[in-house]
Design an enzyme around this catalytic site. Structure first.
Site, short mmCIF file in Angstrom:
data_model
loop_
_atom_site.label_atom_id
_atom_site.label_comp_id
_atom_site.label_asym_id
_atom_site.label_seq_id
_atom_site.Cartn_x
_atom_site.Cartn_y
_atom_site.Cartn_z
N TRP A 185 0.82 -1.25 -0.04
CA TRP A 185 -0.03 0.06 -0.01
C TRP A 185 0.69 1.23 0.01
CZ3 TRP A 185 2.17 2.19 3.94
CH2 TRP A 185 3.02 1.37 4.86
N ASN A 186 2.16 1.16 0.28
CA ASN A 186 2.94 2.32 0.48
C ASN A 186 3.15 3.30 -0.55
OD1 ASN A 186 4.73 0.92 -0.68
ND2 ASN A 186 6.55 1.45 0.85
N LYS B 136 -2.75 -8.61 -7.13
CA LYS B 136 -3.37 -8.43 -5.99
C LYS B 136 -2.79 -7.38 -4.95
CE LYS B 136 -3.28 -9.85 -1.22
NZ LYS B 136 -3.97 -8.52 -0.79
N HIS B 137 -3.54 -6.45 -4.61
CA HIS B 137 -2.96 -5.16 -4.34
C HIS B 137 -3.35 -5.21 -2.60
CE1 HIS B 137 -0.82 -1.42 -3.96
NE2 HIS B 137 -1.32 -1.12 -5.18
N GLY C 229 6.97 -6.30 -0.49
CA GLY C 229 6.10 -6.24 0.78
C GLY C 229 7.05 -6.59 1.84
N SER C 230 6.79 -7.05 2.90
CA SER C 230 7.24 -7.48 4.16
C SER C 230 7.88 -9.02 4.00
CB SER C 230 6.44 -7.66 5.47
OG SER C 230 5.59 -8.47 5.31
N GLU D 236 10.74 -8.04 -3.53
CA GLU D 236 11.47 -6.77 -3.22
C GLU D 236 10.84 -6.50 -1.60
OE1 GLU D 236 13.18 -4.43 -4.55
OE2 GLU D 236 13.03 -5.55 -6.57
N LEU D 237 11.57 -6.75 -0.60
CA LEU D 237 11.33 -6.57 0.68
C LEU D 237 11.72 -5.43 1.64
CD1 LEU D 237 11.78 -10.26 1.20
CD2 LEU D 237 9.81 -9.32 0.39
N CYS E 39 10.36 1.64 1.95
CA CYS E 39 11.29 0.57 2.08
C CYS E 39 12.74 1.08 2.17
CB CYS E 39 11.29 -0.51 1.05
SG CYS E 39 11.40 0.29 -0.43
N GLU F 208 13.03 -3.58 11.26
CA GLU F 208 12.59 -2.35 10.53
C GLU F 208 11.57 -1.86 11.05
OE1 GLU F 208 10.18 -3.23 6.88
OE2 GLU F 208 11.23 -1.64 5.82
P1 NAP Z 1 2.88 -7.06 3.43
O1 NAP Z 1 2.03 -7.45 4.68
O2 NAP Z 1 3.91 -8.05 3.16
O3 NAP Z 1 1.93 -6.92 2.30
C1 NAP Z 1 2.46 -6.63 1.08
C2 NAP Z 1 1.56 -7.30 0.12
O4 NAP Z 1 1.61 -8.82 0.35
C3 NAP Z 1 -0.07 -7.04 0.34
O5 NAP Z 1 -0.66 -7.15 -0.89
C4 NAP Z 1 -0.49 -8.22 1.21
O6 NAP Z 1 -2.19 -8.39 1.25
C5 NAP Z 1 0.20 -9.29 0.68
N1 NAP Z 1 0.38 -10.53 1.46
C6 NAP Z 1 0.81 -10.54 2.71
N2 NAP Z 1 0.94 -12.02 3.12
C7 NAP Z 1 0.36 -12.74 2.10
C8 NAP Z 1 0.34 -13.92 1.74
N3 NAP Z 1 0.41 -14.91 2.96
N4 NAP Z 1 -0.34 -14.55 0.80
C9 NAP Z 1 -0.48 -13.71 -0.19
N5 NAP Z 1 -0.26 -12.39 -0.17
C10 NAP Z 1 0.11 -11.61 0.92
O7 NAP Z 1 3.83 -5.77 3.69
P2 NAP Z 1 3.36 -4.48 4.31
O8 NAP Z 1 4.05 -4.63 5.53
O9 NAP Z 1 2.02 -4.16 4.00
O10 NAP Z 1 4.36 -3.44 3.66
C11 NAP Z 1 5.40 -2.75 4.12
C12 NAP Z 1 6.61 -3.71 3.75
O11 NAP Z 1 7.00 -3.76 2.37
C13 NAP Z 1 7.89 -3.21 4.50
O12 NAP Z 1 8.69 -4.13 5.02
C14 NAP Z 1 8.73 -2.44 3.35
O13 NAP Z 1 9.91 -2.08 3.56
C15 NAP Z 1 8.31 -3.38 2.09
N6 NAP Z 1 8.62 -2.53 0.97
C16 NAP Z 1 9.46 -2.92 0.23
C17 NAP Z 1 9.67 -2.37 -1.24
C18 NAP Z 1 10.96 -2.83 -2.04
O14 NAP Z 1 10.80 -2.48 -3.17
N7 NAP Z 1 11.90 -3.44 -1.60
C19 NAP Z 1 8.91 -1.36 -1.41
C20 NAP Z 1 8.02 -0.97 -0.59
C21 NAP Z 1 7.73 -1.76 0.71
P3 NAP Z 1 -2.72 -7.91 2.49
O15 NAP Z 1 -2.84 -6.37 2.44
O16 NAP Z 1 -4.31 -8.40 2.03
O17 NAP Z 1 -2.25 -8.48 3.67
#
Ligand code: NAP
Length: 478
Positions: A131-132, A155-156, A207-208, A229-230, A263, A360
């Site tokens: 979402w960020n 899937k957003h 994501g995370s 990309e975490l 991130c 983080e």
């Molecule tokens: P997240 O919880 O991992 O969510 C990211 C995406 O993954 C969302 O669409 C989420 O859906 C989905 N998701 C989570 N668990 C899943 C599963 N078991 N199966 C399928 N889909 C799943 O990440 P966040 O905490 O919202 O985002 C922030 C993180 O992203 C931070 O750690 C940040 O550093 C990282 N990030 C990295 C980058 C990069 O380019 N390296 C860029 C931006 C952000 P739901 O929303 O429905 O849970």
């Protein structure tokens, strides 16, 4: 979590979205796969034209897109506007350069004939995005893969459904065929089902670690190529001869941009002892100047965090850090507004046993470390599970480059703010993931690097011995 837009500025539930049905997922896979087969025969230039249209449509709808993004996840309106323009730039860049990047590579070889590598599409890509940066995260995958000819299913994040749908609608309005980008409000199980489907040939997640581990596991189990990309805990190193006016001007922005939910935010400031006190004082001063308020109001400079859950998680991490001995030199006080506001906070005295040392913090909390030598700064920067980005400030930029080369991350900027542009590869190492998005490297993430060797007629003379089968008639086995 169910899909809903809940304005984090005032907690209003703006719109809820039902989950996709299994039938919708099946249809998206069928339409996507059919489109892949069609696009294999389509000139790349035709897709480039559509991608330019996508850029034009993004610009045409910039105001409504920016507003929707701010209401979805709370960022300042001017940051949302900047994000929409960046997406248009990315689309234009891949439209202009994408075909050239796909030019077949001729190989110098002793094999008989003409050897080349052709880069072609592989099939449907399943992308899972956070979402960020609701639009930019989609565009980083969409533009390169559309040019290549890979259809996508999106899937957003559960809290940015409005932005997700608006992006997909813009793509259709720009003339892209149905299936080029299908946004679906999928459950986690449905994401796994999509990954299991043989028509899906690539999986991209930003994501995370939590999301990344789950999705990479499904991809690995099904032998699907994937990019991850975490998270990151990017170091911001201030060397003893750095220009401190520049350092301060950049440091607070590098932590507070997007309310610290980036991130590549600078999450650890590693400062040489001779400039440490000056740095901490100046950072405090900058942090104290931000004005919380409605992110749609141009006078606001501190936006709310994206959800109540994110704010609570950050507060818990901060409380744990303090309990483990960290010192609060600024912040950690409530903000008297109903939204998900978090006061910018500065922590020092984080020792290696403190959970904050290796965790983080995805919000406006800066950790500042004092070091006594450049070598100690580099050692501390690398003593971390993540490896995404980083910034180095040095009096001599060439020396800054030498220091940057010793940082174990995917991207380092010397004497400047971190930027993201279509021509620059984006990604990290260690727990920050693998693969790169954008640039010529990102365009190849889900291509088939197909080797074709064309001879006029067979010639067995120049082939290495063991690889040629013995002719059973003329050379009987002894
Ligand atoms: P997240 O919880 O991992 O969510 C990211 C995406 O993954 C969302 O669409 C989420 O859906 C989905 N998701 C989570 N668990 C899943 C599963 N078991 N199966 C399928 N889909 C799943 O990440 P966040 O905490 O919202 O985002 C922030 C993180 O992203 C931070 O750690 C940040 O550093 C990282 N990030 C990295 C980058 C990069 O380019 N390296 C860029 C931006 C952000 P739901 O929303 O429905 O849970």
């Amino acid at each position: 979590m169910a899909y809903a837009t809940i304005n984090p500025y005032n907690n209003e539930v703006v719109k809820e979205y039902p989950y996709a049905t299994d039938e919708e997922l099946r249809e998206a896979l069928t339409v996507g796969h059919d489109l892949y087969k069609t696009m294999r025969h389509q000139p790349v230039a035709e897709r480039a034209k559509i991608l330019h249209n996508v850029a034009a449509k993004l610009r045409e709808h910039a105001a409504e897109l920016a507003r929707a993004c701010t209401i979805d996840m709370g960022k300042l309106l001017r940051e949302s506007e900047g994000e929409v323009e960046l997406c248009a730039m990315i689309a234009d860049w891949f439209a202009d350069h994408g075909e050239e990047i796909l030019t077949p590579e001729v190989l110098d070889t002793i094999a008989t004939g003409h050897a080349q590598i052709r880069h072609s599409a592989t099939g449907v890509v399943m992308m899972v995005e956070p979402w960020n940066f609701p639009y930019y995260q989609i565009m980083r995958v969409f533009a390169p893969n559309y040019i290549v000819g890979n259809p996508m299913i999106l899937k957003h994040a559960a809290n940015t459904p409005t932005s997700a749908q608006m992006f997909a609608d813009v793509v259709l309005e720009a003339g892209a065929p149905k299936g080029a980008l299908t946004n679906l409000f999928l459950s986690y199980d449905q994401v796994t089902e999509a990954i299991e489907d043989p028509r899906v040939q690539g999986v991209a997640l930003t994501g995370s670690e939590r999301g990344g581990t789950a999705v990479a596991q499904a991809a690995g189990k099904n032998l699907k190529k994937n990019t991850m990309e975490l998270g990151g805990m990017d170091p911001f190193i201030v060397l003893d001869d750095a220009n401190m006016d520049d350092v301060i001007d950049i440091a607070w922005r590098a932590r507070l941009y997007n309310t610290g939910q980036v991130c590549t935010s600078s999450k650890r400031f590693i400062v040489l002892d001779n400039v440490y006190d000056e740095f901490v004082e100046a950072l405090k001063e900058k942090f104290s100047k931000v004005v919380p308020g409605d992110p749609l109001d141009p006078n606001t400079s501190l936006a709310p965090m994206n959800t109540k859950r994110a704010k609570e998680k950050l507060q818990k991490q901060l409380d744990d850090a303090i309990a483990a001995g960290a010192n609060v030199v600024y912040g950690n006080e409530p903000i008297d507004l109903p939204g998900q506001f978090f006061m910018p906070t500065i922590l020092t005295d984080i020792d290696r046993n403190n959970p904050a040392y290796a965790q983080e913090m995805f919000g406006p909390v800066a950790a500042v470390y004092k070091v006594h030598s450049e070598a100690e700064a580099i050692q501390l920067a690398n003593d971390n599970p993540y490896g995404l980005g980083g910034i180095v400030f040095a009096g001599d930029p060439d020396h800054g480059t030498e220091v940057a080369a010793q940082i174990e991350t995917g991207m380092v900027f010397v004497n400047n703010f971190m930027v993201t542009l279509p021509e620059l590869p984006f990604g990290g190492v260690k727990l920050s993931g693998y693969g790169r998005e954008m640039s010529h490297i990102g365009e190849m993430a889900f291509t088939n690097e197909q080797l074709i060797v064309t001879a006029d007629k067979p010639n067995l003379d120049n082939v290495a011995g063991g690889l040629v089968a013995t002719d059973p008639v003329t050379e009987p086995v002894k």
